[in-house]
Write a protein that holds these residues in place. Structure first.
Motif, PDB file in Angstrom:
ATOM      1  N   TRP A  37       6.034   0.167 -13.787  1.00 58.02           N
ATOM      2  CA  TRP A  37       5.571   0.198 -12.396  1.00 58.02           C
ATOM      3  C   TRP A  37       5.781  -1.158 -11.733  1.00 58.02           C
ATOM      4  O   TRP A  37       6.302  -1.251 -10.618  1.00 58.02           O
ATOM      5  N   GLN A  38       5.413  -2.234 -12.425  1.00 58.91           N
ATOM      6  CA  GLN A  38       5.537  -3.574 -11.853  1.00 58.91           C
ATOM      7  C   GLN A  38       6.995  -3.963 -11.656  1.00 58.91           C
ATOM      8  O   GLN A  38       7.362  -4.594 -10.651  1.00 58.91           O
ATOM      9  N   LYS A  39       7.845  -3.587 -12.601  1.00 60.01           N
ATOM     10  CA  LYS A  39       9.281  -3.868 -12.463  1.00 60.01           C
ATOM     11  C   LYS A  39       9.837  -3.202 -11.208  1.00 60.01           C
ATOM     12  O   LYS A  39      10.605  -3.814 -10.445  1.00 60.01           O
ATOM     13  N   ILE A  40       9.456  -1.963 -10.986  1.00 57.04           N
ATOM     14  CA  ILE A  40       9.940  -1.231  -9.811  1.00 57.04           C
ATOM     15  C   ILE A  40       9.421  -1.871  -8.530  1.00 57.04           C
ATOM     16  O   ILE A  40      10.164  -2.034  -7.551  1.00 57.04           O
ATOM     17  N   GLN A  41       8.140  -2.270  -8.524  1.00 56.06           N
ATOM     18  CA  GLN A  41       7.582  -2.936  -7.340  1.00 56.06           C
ATOM     19  C   GLN A  41       8.342  -4.213  -7.013  1.00 56.06           C
ATOM     20  O   GLN A  41       8.656  -4.505  -5.848  1.00 56.06           O
ATOM     21  N   ASP A  42       8.667  -4.979  -8.042  1.00 56.27           N
ATOM     22  CA  ASP A  42       9.387  -6.241  -7.832  1.00 56.27           C
ATOM     23  C   ASP A  42      10.780  -5.983  -7.262  1.00 56.27           C
ATOM     24  O   ASP A  42      11.259  -6.735  -6.397  1.00 56.27           O
ATOM     25  N   LEU A  43      11.430  -4.930  -7.729  1.00 56.35           N
ATOM     26  CA  LEU A  43      12.771  -4.632  -7.239  1.00 56.35           C
ATOM     27  C   LEU A  43      12.743  -4.070  -5.819  1.00 56.35           C
ATOM     28  O   LEU A  43      13.633  -4.366  -5.009  1.00 56.35           O
ATOM     29  N   ILE A  44      11.736  -3.274  -5.492  1.00 54.69           N
ATOM     30  CA  ILE A  44      11.584  -2.820  -4.103  1.00 54.69           C
ATOM     31  C   ILE A  44      11.378  -4.018  -3.180  1.00 54.69           C
ATOM     32  O   ILE A  44      11.990  -4.116  -2.105  1.00 54.69           O
ATOM     33  N   GLN A  45      10.543  -4.948  -3.599  1.00 60.02           N
ATOM     34  CA  GLN A  45      10.311  -6.147  -2.798  1.00 60.02           C
ATOM     35  C   GLN A  45      11.587  -6.969  -2.648  1.00 60.02           C
ATOM     36  O   GLN A  45      11.859  -7.532  -1.582  1.00 60.02           O
ATOM     37  N   ALA A  46      12.396  -7.005  -3.719  1.00 61.25           N
ATOM     38  CA  ALA A  46      13.670  -7.727  -3.637  1.00 61.25           C
ATOM     39  C   ALA A  46      14.573  -7.097  -2.585  1.00 61.25           C
ATOM     40  O   ALA A  46      15.268  -7.801  -1.836  1.00 61.25           O
ATOM     41  N   GLY A  47      14.579  -5.768  -2.502  1.00 61.81           N
ATOM     42  CA  GLY A  47      15.375  -5.094  -1.482  1.00 61.81           C
ATOM     43  C   GLY A  47      14.928  -5.456  -0.084  1.00 61.81           C
ATOM     44  O   GLY A  47      15.752  -5.695   0.815  1.00 61.81           O
ATOM     45  N   ILE A  48      13.621  -5.506   0.109  1.00 62.76           N
ATOM     46  CA  ILE A  48      13.071  -5.900   1.416  1.00 62.76           C
ATOM     47  C   ILE A  48      13.450  -7.344   1.734  1.00 62.76           C
ATOM     48  O   ILE A  48      13.924  -7.662   2.836  1.00 62.76           O
ATOM     49  N   ASP A  49      13.278  -8.226   0.750  1.00 61.23           N
ATOM     50  CA  ASP A  49      13.536  -9.653   0.963  1.00 61.23           C
ATOM     51  C   ASP A  49      15.011  -9.935   1.236  1.00 61.23           C
ATOM     52  O   ASP A  49      15.341 -10.881   1.970  1.00 61.23           O
ATOM     53  N   GLU A  50      15.903  -9.126   0.652  1.00 56.39           N
ATOM     54  CA  GLU A  50      17.337  -9.359   0.826  1.00 56.39           C
ATOM     55  C   GLU A  50      17.904  -8.690   2.073  1.00 56.39           C
ATOM     56  O   GLU A  50      19.109  -8.786   2.331  1.00 56.39           O
ATOM     57  N   GLY A  51      17.051  -8.005   2.821  1.00 63.23           N
ATOM     58  CA  GLY A  51      17.471  -7.513   4.123  1.00 63.23           C
ATOM     59  C   GLY A  51      17.932  -6.077   4.188  1.00 63.23           C
ATOM     60  O   GLY A  51      18.450  -5.640   5.223  1.00 63.23           O
ATOM     61  N   ALA A  52      17.750  -5.314   3.132  1.00 63.05           N
ATOM     62  CA  ALA A  52      18.061  -3.886   3.214  1.00 63.05           C
ATOM     63  C   ALA A  52      17.050  -3.211   4.143  1.00 63.05           C
ATOM     64  O   ALA A  52      15.880  -3.623   4.226  1.00 63.05           O
ATOM     65  N   THR A  53      17.487  -2.192   4.850  1.00 61.10           N
ATOM     66  CA  THR A  53      16.599  -1.481   5.766  1.00 61.10           C
ATOM     67  C   THR A  53      15.770  -0.459   4.992  1.00 61.10           C
ATOM     68  O   THR A  53      16.324   0.430   4.334  1.00 61.10           O
ATOM     69  N   LEU A  54      14.448  -0.564   5.063  1.00 57.42           N
ATOM     70  CA  LEU A  54      13.557   0.355   4.356  1.00 57.42           C
ATOM     71  C   LEU A  54      13.401   1.619   5.186  1.00 57.42           C
ATOM     72  O   LEU A  54      12.765   1.610   6.235  1.00 57.42           O
ATOM     73  N   LEU A  55      14.001   2.688   4.720  1.00 56.40           N
ATOM     74  CA  LEU A  55      13.972   3.953   5.451  1.00 56.40           C
ATOM     75  C   LEU A  55      12.708   4.749   5.143  1.00 56.40           C
ATOM     76  O   LEU A  55      12.146   5.423   6.004  1.00 56.40           O
ATOM     77  N   SER A  56      12.241   4.683   3.903  1.00 53.02           N
ATOM     78  CA  SER A  56      11.005   5.380   3.515  1.00 53.02           C
ATOM     79  C   SER A  56      10.419   4.689   2.291  1.00 53.02           C
ATOM     80  O   SER A  56      11.112   3.984   1.565  1.00 53.02           O
ATOM     81  N   GLY A  57       9.110   4.902   2.087  1.00 60.30           N
ATOM     82  CA  GLY A  57       8.458   4.342   0.911  1.00 60.30           C
ATOM     83  C   GLY A  57       8.161   2.871   1.052  1.00 60.30           C
ATOM     84  O   GLY A  57       7.750   2.392   2.112  1.00 60.30           O
ATOM     85  N   GLY A  58       8.341   2.127  -0.041  1.00 55.80           N
ATOM     86  CA  GLY A  58       8.013   0.703  -0.066  1.00 55.80           C
ATOM     87  C   GLY A  58       7.140   0.373  -1.256  1.00 55.80           C
ATOM     88  O   GLY A  58       7.020   1.162  -2.207  1.00 55.80           O
ATOM     89  N   THR A  59       6.544  -0.785  -1.219  1.00 58.02           N
ATOM     90  CA  THR A  59       5.733  -1.240  -2.341  1.00 58.02           C
ATOM     91  C   THR A  59       4.359  -0.558  -2.350  1.00 58.02           C
ATOM     92  O   THR A  59       3.902  -0.024  -1.349  1.00 58.02           O
TER      93      THR A  59
END
Length: 479
Positions: A327-349
């Motif tokens: 769970w924590q690994k996935i949260q960290d990778l979702i946050q990395a996507g946000i931080d790197e500028g990908a557009t969050l279409l649904s979901g999130g941390t």
């Protein structure tokens, strides 16, 4: 509360040499649901010696004896199918429908496929005066993961039995209950003592001891690429055969002429199946840049309809991921996507708003992703989809192949010839055209860092067989 503290060695349930236990956590509740014993090098040696002692006798068994054994296993499994499904739901969080009709059902599916292949498998072929003979390779080490637990056990155990091999299985310690039930099924079905042995434990201890053991002839491993490298390194001094099915970051190319409603909805659903915990999940959706807005609309609507919750509740599509670490690994990778500028279409941390406990992840979609972003490079192993736009066919193929992995690929087009042309250029072990399902008789495995060797069907048999040439087997015909 399940107390499963013994190992299955030489046809008996035995206590570990060194008592040591591990709590098994139900990922839906975060509560302890059972305990298992953790094995040691001494336990591995006992199990391997049992497999060695049984090896010659089982290798000499007839084709019919092995056919009868596989059929007996199928018959016993049928009686305990729901019990296996219940265990999988509890230990790794699969919703009941998935646990019963996909997870548990994969066991008899692959055993049945092995039985059919065995009926006509060519263990001996004559080429002129030479016989080419396929013989059991010897005692095997089988190391399996938690994400499709009974599936990965069955695709190793069934062909090993069909080939005449003895074995030691180490299932994942995170999801061990189904493997113990499987051992009980094999015992009731009449598998001879020493042919199948089971040791619970972790990779650095039991897995390393199995893969490095001098009396093990072959290692079949499914898991992460990192762990697969360690297994291969441990096995290398013994010059063992190592078959590996490892990670993936599979591309799903939707061509411009595809039925976008069907292809995008199917791609999102396939990515989120099993809470995204499948090595062959289509986690990178490649779409024409000109259609990106349409794709975003369809994908967001599909994600909004995914019901996340308790695996025991009806109508739930997605349960929790398997553990707090995952769970924590996935949260960290979702946050990395946000931080790197990908557009969050649904979901999130974070967890879905209605769930306070359990390792639940929001169904997450990033769009307008570039293939150099972390979320496009790393295997997330959770319900996270990346939508990547492309400008033409050549760029789509380049992006698809621009990954260290090569397990699977997906292509959608209304023109079958075009889809075949694109599929031929993907550097992957498998390709699905227009949502085609897997085939239990076709080889499963990947290129590059996704592993080597193949499972399923006749190709899965070959991993457990050595090839011998016997020259002069047939007398020369008079000229």
């Amino acid at each position: 509360m399940r107390e499963m503290l013994q190992f299955y060695i030489d046809g008996q349930w035995v206590d570990p040499v060194i008592p040591s236990t591990l709590d098994v956590i139900n990922p839906a509740t975060e509560e302890v649901c059972g305990r298992i014993s953790m094995g040691s090098e001494a336990d591995v040696d006992k199990a391997v010696q049992a497999a060695v002692a049984a090896s010659a006798g089982f290798a000499a068994s007839s084709r019919q004896e092995r056919l009868d054994l596989l059929q007996s296993i199928l018959d016993v499994f049928a009686k305990r199918h729901d019990e296996v499904a219940e265990a999988i739901m509890e230990e790794m969080g699969a919703p009941w429908k998935l646990a019963k009709f996909a997870q548990a059902a994969s066991g008899p599916q692959h055993i049945g496929a092995a039985l059919k292949v065995l009926r006509d498998f060519p263990f001996e072929e004559i080429h002129g005066t030479t016989a080419v003979v396929k013989e059991a390779i010897g005692p095997c080490a089988l190391i399996t993961p938690w994400n499709w637990p009974i599936n990965q056990i069955a695709v190793k155990v069934a062909p090993a039995l069909a080939a005449g091999c003895t074995m030691v299985l180490k299932p994942s310690e995170i999801a061990p209950f189904d493997a113990i039930l499987f051992a009980e099924i094999l015992h009731e079905a009449g598998v001879p003592a020493g042919v199948f042995n089971l040791i619970n434990g972790d990779g650095p201890t039991v897995g390393a001891s199995m893969s490095s053991h001098p009396d093990i002839a072959m290692v079949s491993f499914t898991g992460s690429t990192r762990a697969g490298v360690a297994v291969a390194q441990n096995a290398a001094p013994g010059v063992k055969r190592v078959s590996q099915e490892l990670g993936g970051k599979s591309a799903n190319i939707i061509l411009d002429d595809a039925d976008f409603e069907r292809a995008v909805n199917g791609g999102v659903s396939a990515c989120f199946e099993n809470t995204g915990q499948s090595c062959n999940a289509p986690t990178r959706m490649l779409v024409p840049r000109s259609r990106l807005d349409d794709v975003n609309r369809i994908a967001a609507a599909r994600a909004a309809g995914v019901v996340v919750g308790d695996p025991r509740e009806k109508g739930v599509h997605m349960g929790p991921v398997v553990s707090a670490v995952q769970w924590q690994k996935i949260q960290d990778l979702i946050q990395a996507g946000i931080d790197e500028g990908a557009t969050l279409l649904s979901g999130g941390t974070g967890r879905p708003d209605h769930l306070e406990r359990g390792y639940y992840v929001k169904p997450t979609i990033f769009t307008d992703v570039s293939n150099d972003m972390t979320v496009a490079r790393e295997e997330i192993f959770g319900p996270v989809l990346c939508i990547i736009p492309y400008d033409d066919e050549a760029e789509a193929i380049r992006i698809a192949n621009d990954t260290p992995y090569g397990l699977s690929g997906y292509v959608s087009s209304s023109n079958l010839d075009w889809a075949r042309k694109v599929a031929a250029q993907l550097r992957t072990g498998m390709v699905h055209i227009n949502g085609a399902s897997l085939d239990a008789f076709a080889p499963f495995g990947g290129f590059k860092h996704s592993g080597n060797g193949r499972e399923w069907g006749a190709h899965g048999f070959d991993e457990f067989l050595e090839v011998k040439s016997v020259f002069g087997f047939e007398a020369k015909k008079a000229s």
